[in-house]
Design an enzyme around this catalytic site. Structure first.
Site, PDB file in Angstrom:
ATOM      1  N   SER A 199       0.806  -1.228   0.000  1.00 56.08           N
ATOM      2  CA  SER A 199       0.000   0.000   0.000  1.00 56.08           C
ATOM      3  C   SER A 199       0.836   1.273   0.000  1.00 56.08           C
ATOM      4  O   SER A 199       0.340   2.337  -0.373  1.00 56.08           O
ATOM      5  CB  SER A 199      -0.940   0.026   1.216  1.00 56.08           C
ATOM      6  OG  SER A 199      -0.205  -0.042   2.421  1.00 56.08           O
ATOM      7  N   ASP A 215      -2.916   8.594   7.600  1.00 53.78           N
ATOM      8  CA  ASP A 215      -3.873   7.709   8.267  1.00 53.78           C
ATOM      9  C   ASP A 215      -3.118   6.841   9.272  1.00 53.78           C
ATOM     10  O   ASP A 215      -1.982   7.141   9.636  1.00 53.78           O
ATOM     11  CB  ASP A 215      -4.676   6.886   7.247  1.00 53.78           C
ATOM     12  CG  ASP A 215      -3.832   5.894   6.447  1.00 53.78           C
ATOM     13  OD1 ASP A 215      -2.657   5.665   6.801  1.00 53.78           O
ATOM     14  OD2 ASP A 215      -4.352   5.340   5.456  1.00 53.78           O
ATOM     15  N   HIS A 251      -0.007   5.203   7.040  1.00 46.20           N
ATOM     16  CA  HIS A 251       0.685   5.749   5.872  1.00 46.20           C
ATOM     17  C   HIS A 251       1.093   7.209   6.059  1.00 46.20           C
ATOM     18  O   HIS A 251       0.309   8.015   6.568  1.00 46.20           O
ATOM     19  CB  HIS A 251      -0.217   5.619   4.638  1.00 46.20           C
ATOM     20  CG  HIS A 251      -0.641   4.205   4.380  1.00 46.20           C
ATOM     21  ND1 HIS A 251      -1.857   3.720   4.814  1.00 46.20           N
ATOM     22  CD2 HIS A 251      -0.010   3.184   3.761  1.00 46.20           C
ATOM     23  CE1 HIS A 251      -1.952   2.437   4.463  1.00 46.20           C
ATOM     24  NE2 HIS A 251      -0.847   2.094   3.832  1.00 46.20           N
TER      25      HIS A 251
END
Length: 354
Positions: A40, A315, A318
């Site tokens: 991600s 978040d 990240h």
């Protein structure tokens, strides 16, 4: 749409984009392709087309992206591959195969259902080359891949979404932490070797960041905002062994094919002293809920900071776009404390002379 059909569709789109770019960049002798693999931290939206819970296709993701819309990037704006491409290094063509939730191991991220695991990403890379070969020929395709820059980011999920996902996880019962790290490194070596077999000759390999310091782990494991000791220990074991493995591979190959990026140190710079980098906090996520905004997903119902530029984390897991820009700055021009054996600017300068 199935996982395979969706990715094949997007591979076809990427090949069309590649051909258009090749047509427009042919006069530039040193234009090179950029291929991305991993999780991600570098996924630019592939998971949007999969049946998975590991996705970032809803607001407020993308709030600071040029379109101000979610793109599938786990960021308020640009992610690391985006920023690398904007550096003026003429990385004008290529493809991103990354998929949020994956790890080195196939059993990492099983809770996310359909994700494009690393060997499937490499399989798509091989298919990509086969399709391009039918259009521009084998010799030009081989040259394109050999001269490309490759970025691969793996490892973090093998800890946070596998070994430490739940108490007494299957992997933690199978391996002590030192043995698990050795196993991960041995499996990662096979991945990197396969990349080399597929033609990659310049590969940036990022280590894990300080996993115990992300807001999600602070929310679950920290009493007073200190980084989670066990996850920090995991990173301290993994990263030096990754560098050692990369050195061994390079010696075996006879060249500096694999470049180690010290993501741990890059992150710790602004985590340990956020004010020095213009952040007001490196503990609280901009978007989220619960302690440190570290619980659950970032959604339209979450707490959302007004100024993303002063938060190191977007978040629960990240970095914000601004933190990503600092990371890329170190990838480009950092000393050997950050990039081993050389930084990206030196790589580009060296390759332009050959």
């Amino acid at each position: 749409m199935s996982m395979d059909s969706s990715v094949v569709f997007f591979s076809s789109w990427m090949i069309l984009a590649l051909l258009l770019a090749l047509g427009t960049t042919a006069p530039q002798a040193h234009a090179r392709a950029f291929f991305v693999f991993g999780d991600s931290l570098v996924d630019s939206g592939n998971n949007d087309y999969l049946v998975t819970t590991a996705r970032a296709d809803s607001p407020p993701y993308g709030i600071d992206y040029p379109t101000h819309r979610p793109t599938g990037r786990f960021s308020n704006g640009l992610n690391i591959p985006d920023i690398i491409k904007l550096t003026g290094e003429r990385l004008l063509v290529g493809a991103n195969f990354a998929s949020a939730g994956i790890g080195i191991l196939n059993d990492t991220g099983i809770q996310f259902l359909n994700i494009i695991r690393i060997y499937k990403q490499l399989e798509y890379f091989q298919q990509y080359q086969q399709r391009v070969t039918t259009l521009i020929g084998a010799a030009q395709t081989e040259r394109l891949v050999n001269q490309a820059l490759v970025l691969i980011t793996l490892g973090g999920n093998d800890f946070v979404n596998n070994y430490y996902l739940v108490p007494f996880s299957a992997r933690s019962r199978q391996f002590s932490l030192p043995d698990y790290v050795r196993y991960l490194i041995s499996e990662y070596r096979k991945v990197l070797r396969r990349l080399y077999e597929l033609g990659a000759r310049r590969v940036l390999v990022t280590g894990t960041g300080p996993m115990g310091c992300v807001p999600a782990e602070l929310a679950m494991r920290s009493r007073n905002g200190e980084c989670a000791v066990e996850l920090q220990r995991a990173a301290d074991l993994f990263n030096p062994q990754l560098v050692q493995m990369i050195n061994g591979l390079n010696n075996e190959i006879g060249g500096d094919v694999f470049i180690a990026a010290n993501a741990f140190r890059m992150h710790m710079d602004f985590i340990s002293n956020p004010g020095a980098y213009g952040f007001v906090t490196s503990k609280i996520a901009c978007c989220g809920q619960g302690p440190y905004n570290g619980l659950g997903l970032c959604t339209i119902a979450s707490n959302l900071c007004a100024n993303r530029d002063i938060y190191a984390f977007w978040d629960a897991f990240h970095p914000s776009e601004r933190a990503n820009r600092y990371i890329v700055r170190q990838i480009l021009s950092g000393s050997t404390d950050y990039m081993h054996p050389m930084n990206l600017s030196n790589i580009m300068a060296l390759d332009s002379r050959t």
